[in-house]
Design a protein around this motif. Structure first.
Motif, mmCIF file in Angstrom:
data_model
loop_
_atom_site.group_PDB
_atom_site.id
_atom_site.type_symbol
_atom_site.label_atom_id
_atom_site.label_comp_id
_atom_site.label_asym_id
_atom_site.label_seq_id
_atom_site.Cartn_x
_atom_site.Cartn_y
_atom_site.Cartn_z
ATOM 1 N N ILE A 1 0.796 -1.287 -0.019
ATOM 2 C CA ILE A 1 0.087 0.068 0.078
ATOM 3 C C ILE A 1 0.806 1.219 0.161
ATOM 4 C CG2 ILE A 1 -0.325 0.341 2.553
ATOM 5 C CD1 ILE A 1 -3.620 0.850 1.360
ATOM 6 N N ALA A 2 2.122 1.251 0.722
ATOM 7 C CA ALA A 2 2.845 2.526 0.594
ATOM 8 C C ALA A 2 3.366 2.622 -0.738
ATOM 9 C CB ALA A 2 4.056 2.244 1.759
ATOM 10 N N PHE A 3 3.645 1.569 -1.605
ATOM 11 C CA PHE A 3 4.378 1.881 -2.849
ATOM 12 C C PHE A 3 3.251 2.234 -3.724
ATOM 13 C CE2 PHE A 3 6.364 -0.238 -6.749
ATOM 14 C CZ PHE A 3 7.437 0.800 -6.762
ATOM 15 N N SER A 4 2.030 1.733 -3.487
ATOM 16 C CA SER A 4 0.743 2.177 -4.328
ATOM 17 C C SER A 4 0.620 3.591 -4.039
ATOM 18 C CB SER A 4 -0.484 1.236 -3.937
ATOM 19 O OG SER A 4 -1.539 1.775 -4.496
ATOM 20 N N CYS A 5 0.879 4.010 -2.936
ATOM 21 C CA CYS A 5 0.383 5.409 -2.575
ATOM 22 C C CYS A 5 1.658 6.242 -3.432
ATOM 23 C CB CYS A 5 0.729 5.766 -1.170
ATOM 24 S SG CYS A 5 -0.687 5.491 -0.332
ATOM 25 N N GLU A 6 2.805 5.729 -3.319
ATOM 26 C CA GLU A 6 3.932 6.491 -4.060
ATOM 27 C C GLU A 6 3.537 6.447 -5.438
ATOM 28 O OE1 GLU A 6 8.575 5.590 -5.319
ATOM 29 O OE2 GLU A 6 8.104 4.741 -3.411
ATOM 30 N N ILE A 7 3.198 5.563 -6.154
ATOM 31 C CA ILE A 7 2.825 5.562 -7.532
ATOM 32 C C ILE A 7 1.748 6.402 -7.894
ATOM 33 C CG2 ILE A 7 2.364 4.274 -9.757
ATOM 34 C CD1 ILE A 7 3.786 1.738 -8.215
ATOM 35 N N TYR A 8 0.735 6.216 -7.071
ATOM 36 C CA TYR A 8 -0.277 7.234 -7.216
ATOM 37 C C TYR A 8 0.048 8.589 -7.401
ATOM 38 C CZ TYR A 8 -4.080 3.742 -6.779
ATOM 39 O OH TYR A 8 -4.822 2.360 -6.962
ATOM 40 N N LEU A 9 0.859 9.075 -6.119
ATOM 41 C CA LEU A 9 1.357 10.270 -6.141
ATOM 42 C C LEU A 9 2.077 10.791 -7.245
ATOM 43 C CD1 LEU A 9 2.459 10.399 -2.295
ATOM 44 C CD2 LEU A 9 0.924 12.109 -3.574
ATOM 45 N N LYS A 10 2.992 9.759 -7.831
ATOM 46 C CA LYS A 10 3.858 10.403 -9.151
ATOM 47 C C LYS A 10 2.849 10.300 -10.220
ATOM 48 C CE LYS A 10 8.169 8.540 -7.122
ATOM 49 N NZ LYS A 10 9.145 7.325 -7.145
ATOM 50 N N HIS B 1 11.086 7.817 -2.141
ATOM 51 C CA HIS B 1 9.814 7.042 -1.699
ATOM 52 C C HIS B 1 9.011 7.981 -0.671
ATOM 53 C CE1 HIS B 1 11.278 3.465 -3.949
ATOM 54 N NE2 HIS B 1 12.294 3.600 -3.185
ATOM 55 N N ASN B 2 9.398 8.906 -0.407
ATOM 56 C CA ASN B 2 8.881 9.917 0.771
ATOM 57 C C ASN B 2 7.584 10.397 0.133
ATOM 58 O OD1 ASN B 2 8.647 12.145 2.284
ATOM 59 N ND2 ASN B 2 10.513 11.908 3.092
ATOM 60 N N LEU B 3 6.512 9.754 0.823
ATOM 61 C CA LEU B 3 5.248 10.267 0.562
ATOM 62 C C LEU B 3 4.822 11.718 0.894
ATOM 63 C CD1 LEU B 3 3.181 7.158 1.846
ATOM 64 C CD2 LEU B 3 4.143 7.494 -0.551
ATOM 65 N N LYS B 4 5.396 12.226 2.064
ATOM 66 C CA LYS B 4 5.320 13.790 2.279
ATOM 67 C C LYS B 4 5.755 14.438 1.204
ATOM 68 C CE LYS B 4 5.490 16.990 5.957
ATOM 69 N NZ LYS B 4 6.130 17.320 7.281
ATOM 70 N N LYS B 5 7.124 14.247 0.911
ATOM 71 C CA LYS B 5 7.760 15.342 -0.048
ATOM 72 C C LYS B 5 7.066 15.304 -1.496
ATOM 73 C CE LYS B 5 12.635 15.013 1.388
ATOM 74 N NZ LYS B 5 13.814 14.604 1.103
ATOM 75 N N LEU B 6 6.421 13.889 -1.841
ATOM 76 C CA LEU B 6 5.708 13.985 -3.134
ATOM 77 C C LEU B 6 4.491 14.722 -3.009
ATOM 78 C CD1 LEU B 6 6.476 9.989 -4.052
ATOM 79 C CD2 LEU B 6 7.434 12.166 -4.993
ATOM 80 N N PHE B 7 3.741 14.647 -1.965
ATOM 81 C CA PHE B 7 2.328 15.183 -1.698
ATOM 82 C C PHE B 7 2.788 16.633 -1.674
ATOM 83 C CE2 PHE B 7 -0.501 16.984 1.213
ATOM 84 C CZ PHE B 7 -1.870 16.651 0.455
ATOM 85 N N ASN B 8 3.679 16.973 -0.954
ATOM 86 C CA ASN B 8 3.922 18.471 -0.968
ATOM 87 C C ASN B 8 4.260 19.091 -2.200
ATOM 88 O OD1 ASN B 8 3.539 18.646 1.646
ATOM 89 N ND2 ASN B 8 5.671 18.387 2.341
ATOM 90 N N LEU B 9 4.794 18.214 -3.240
ATOM 91 C CA LEU B 9 4.888 18.754 -4.709
ATOM 92 C C LEU B 9 3.664 19.012 -5.429
ATOM 93 C CD1 LEU B 9 7.878 16.494 -5.825
ATOM 94 C CD2 LEU B 9 7.868 19.020 -5.212
ATOM 95 N N LEU B 10 2.532 18.486 -5.109
ATOM 96 C CA LEU B 10 1.260 18.542 -5.738
ATOM 97 C C LEU B 10 0.634 19.974 -5.455
ATOM 98 C CD1 LEU B 10 -0.709 15.539 -4.230
ATOM 99 C CD2 LEU B 10 -0.106 15.758 -6.686
ATOM 100 N N PRO B 11 0.010 20.420 -6.421
ATOM 101 C CA PRO B 11 -0.729 21.646 -6.453
ATOM 102 C C PRO B 11 -1.410 22.096 -5.237
ATOM 103 C CG PRO B 11 -1.217 20.916 -8.685
ATOM 104 C CD PRO B 11 -0.478 19.807 -7.538
ATOM 105 N N LYS B 12 -1.147 23.362 -4.810
ATOM 106 C CA LYS B 12 -1.540 23.651 -3.435
ATOM 107 C C LYS B 12 -3.260 23.268 -3.177
ATOM 108 C CE LYS B 12 2.090 24.966 -1.592
ATOM 109 N NZ LYS B 12 2.812 23.796 -1.174
ATOM 110 N N ASP B 13 -4.030 23.454 -4.403
ATOM 111 C CA ASP B 13 -5.480 23.184 -4.126
ATOM 112 C C ASP B 13 -5.691 21.673 -4.060
ATOM 113 O OD1 ASP B 13 -4.640 23.125 -6.970
ATOM 114 O OD2 ASP B 13 -6.670 23.033 -7.613
ATOM 115 N N ILE B 14 -4.932 20.934 -4.587
ATOM 116 C CA ILE B 14 -5.227 19.404 -4.573
ATOM 117 C C ILE B 14 -4.986 18.840 -3.236
ATOM 118 C CG2 ILE B 14 -4.615 17.163 -5.349
ATOM 119 C CD1 ILE B 14 -6.334 18.671 -7.578
#
Length: 140
Positions: A37-46, A60-73
């Protein structure tokens, strides 16, 4: 990318299901489930980052990847959590689940929030499905 993430999410669901082996033994696979599930989250984020044309580091850092998303998302995801004030703390704790779960045998203990990571994975999948659906509709 989305299909690969979906596959790892399905693998998670299969690992986490409890199978009765006999009258006294139930089998389930929490560590492989967490890894999947962690890898699934990573791929979904990417995948989401790719949909928005945002390049991402090979982490693989979910927080770093999440923080790259547009702010509204980010805000839509954060606000849809049952306790938005705890979202960032839960994401911080889950940020390295993929690496941590793979090397858990090297540690004496580990604490994981399966409820949060499963919710997060489902929310990322929903966000991608909505984004791709909108892209497909705009092509017609």
């Amino acid at each position: 990318m989305r299909n690969v993430a979906n596959s790892y999410f399905i693998a998670y669901m299969r690992c986490i299901e409890q199978r009765k082996l006999n009258l006294t033994t139930i089998q389930f696979l929490p560590i492989p489930a967490l890894t999947c599930i962690a890898f699934s989250c990573e791929i979904y984020l990417k995948t989401l980052l790719h949909c928005f044309g945002i390049s991402h580091p090979k982490v693989h850092n979910l927080k770093k990847l999440f923080n790259l998303l547009p702010k509204d998302i980010q805000e839509k995801i954060r606000e849809s959590y049952d306790n938005p004030l705890k979202f960032d703390n839960n994401l911080e704790n889950a940020r390295e689940y993929f690496a941590t779960s793979r090397y858990l045998y090297e540690k004496e203990d580990g604490s994981f929030n399966f409820t949060f990571i499963e919710w997060f994975c489902k929310k990322l999948k929903e966000t991608i499905d909505n984004k791709i659906s909108k892209l497909e509709k705009s092509q017609f």
